[in-house]
Design an enzyme around this catalytic site. Structure first.
Site, mmCIF file in Angstrom:
data_model
loop_
_atom_site.group_PDB
_atom_site.id
_atom_site.type_symbol
_atom_site.label_atom_id
_atom_site.label_comp_id
_atom_site.label_asym_id
_atom_site.label_seq_id
_atom_site.Cartn_x
_atom_site.Cartn_y
_atom_site.Cartn_z
ATOM 1 N N LYS A 15 13.686 0.094 30.757
ATOM 2 C CA LYS A 15 15.054 -0.228 30.322
ATOM 3 C C LYS A 15 15.160 -0.008 28.821
ATOM 4 O O LYS A 15 14.244 -0.353 28.072
ATOM 5 C CB LYS A 15 15.366 -1.698 30.655
ATOM 6 N N THR A 60 14.366 -1.257 36.929
ATOM 7 C CA THR A 60 14.678 -1.417 35.502
ATOM 8 C C THR A 60 15.559 -2.649 35.302
ATOM 9 O O THR A 60 15.533 -3.266 34.241
ATOM 10 C CB THR A 60 15.349 -0.158 34.913
ATOM 11 N N ARG A 205 17.937 11.077 -13.543
ATOM 12 C CA ARG A 205 18.888 11.319 -12.447
ATOM 13 C C ARG A 205 19.031 10.033 -11.635
ATOM 14 O O ARG A 205 18.233 9.099 -11.780
ATOM 15 C CB ARG A 205 18.393 12.448 -11.537
ATOM 16 N N GLN A 270 8.335 12.418 -3.553
ATOM 17 C CA GLN A 270 6.988 12.532 -2.983
ATOM 18 C C GLN A 270 6.020 11.578 -3.691
ATOM 19 O O GLN A 270 5.236 10.867 -3.037
ATOM 20 C CB GLN A 270 6.480 13.983 -3.126
ATOM 21 N N HIS A 298 21.561 12.763 -2.438
ATOM 22 C CA HIS A 298 21.922 13.331 -3.741
ATOM 23 C C HIS A 298 23.245 12.764 -4.268
ATOM 24 O O HIS A 298 24.215 12.614 -3.525
ATOM 25 C CB HIS A 298 22.049 14.858 -3.624
#
Ligand code: URC
Length: 337
Positions: A15, A60, A205, A270, A298
């Site tokens: 389920k 289920t 930024r 990263q 962004h």
């Protein structure tokens, strides 16, 4: 029905999207969890597919009912890792032909509403607010294995009646949709420049991402229920710090994720991701690997040259255009050596 050219190579069913809100009352203090649960089973169920044999099918609908029942009786229901393990353990213990249970619990965010108190704001005992889309995610696999002499093997590959069995669980936990943004201390430069490059190098930024984090624990032995209804579930008395059983792991993992986002002078998504993951491994001895998926959401400074207004100098730009798509997507898994 048989077919000489085809065979059933994989089968799992159960389920999905079982929604449950559980209230635990401690005097005037009420605790709540809201879960979306997926519970899937594997085992000797092939004939339900290949021979229309429903005698091997736990419906289920029953899987849904069991999910609600364990939410009612489990003393561990407020801790999603333990609730998921309890539920998975029940399936593989109750039904001899079911050898693996796959339980995913997504916990929605409910925080106490702050209210005025005599010594400043305090938390309300039974009123809650959905403060964000963030979710806690727990995925467990509970496997029933056969012990044959010194060898452990998957139960379905042997005659279950001949060996003792034991339960082993793989647990992955984490969070998703934790949306963050910082307005400085993020740069991106030194990347490949060639004829395809239009991106400018920036020493300042906006950095924004929606954090998906998951960490995987070393496989853990689960005590088998000993009661007649195989409904009980025991948590070890000695909880190793940083293990599956340690309820501080998710708190620490979230805190170090946010601390690193705040404090890292980011050279790239990263590099920030890698720092976060190494710290989770360092702080939680039972965690074997850590994965992040970080979209780079962004925010582009708007060029106002058309009206003679400067808005493009990175550290001074004030008006930004959020760009929903496309976004970068930075992912990695960092594992313990
Ligand atoms: O932190 C970043 N990593 C990238 O790989 C990348 N690529 C890009 O265009 N901007 C960024 N930012």
């Amino acid at each position: 029905m048989s077919d000489d050219t085809a065979f059933l190579s994989h089968a799992r069913y159960g389920k999905d999207k079982v929604r449950v809100l559980r209230v635990v009352r401690e005097g005037k203090w009420h605790h709540i969890v809201e879960y979306n649960v997926q519970a899937l089973l594997e085992g000797d169920i092939e004939t339900s597919y290949t021979e229309a044999d429903n005698s091997v099918v736990v419906a289920t609908d029953s899987i849904k009912n069991i999910t609600y029942y364990i939410a009612k009786i489990s003393p561990h229901v407020l801790i999603p890792e333990r609730f998921a393990l309890h539920l998975g353990t029940h399936f593989v213990s109750k039904y001899p032909h079911i050898h693996k249970a796959f339980v995913t619990v997504e916990q929605l965010r409910w925080s106490r509403i702050p209210v005025p108190g005599e010594q400043g704001p305090t938390e309300h005992p039974h009123s809650f607010i959905r403060d964000g889309d963030e979710k806690r995610i727990v995925k467990v696999e509970v496997h029933r294995l056969a012990i044959l002499g010194a060898t452990i093997t998957y139960l379905r590959q042997v005659d279950a009646s001949k060996g003792k069995d034991k339960l082993v669980a793989n647990v992955t936990a984490g969070l998703s949709d934790l949306l963050v943004l910082k307005t400085t201390e993020s740069a991106f430069s030194g990347f490949v420049r060639d004829k395809y490059t239009t991106l400018k190098e920036v020493d300042d930024r906006i950095l924004s991402t929606s954090i998906d984090l998951s960490y995987t624990f070393a496989p853990v032995d689960i005590p088998k229920p000993t009661d007649a209804d195989v409904e009980q579930f025991t948590v070890p008395a000695d909880i190793a710090p940083g293990s599956v059983w340690d309820p501080a792991v998710p708190t620490r993992a979230r805190a170090v994720t946010l601390d690193t986002f705040v404090s890292d002078n980011s050279a790239s998504v990263q590099a920030t991701l890698y720092r976060m993951a190494c710290l989770i491994l360092a702080q939680n001895a039972g965690v074997q690997s850590v994965s992040y998926s970080l979209p780079n959401k962004h925010y582009l400074p708007v060029d106002m040259g058309y009206i003679g207004v400067e808005n493009l100098v990175p550290a001074q730009a004030e008006v930004f255009m959020p760009v929903a798509a496309p976004s970068g997507l930075i992912t990695a898994t960092v594992s313990r050596k």
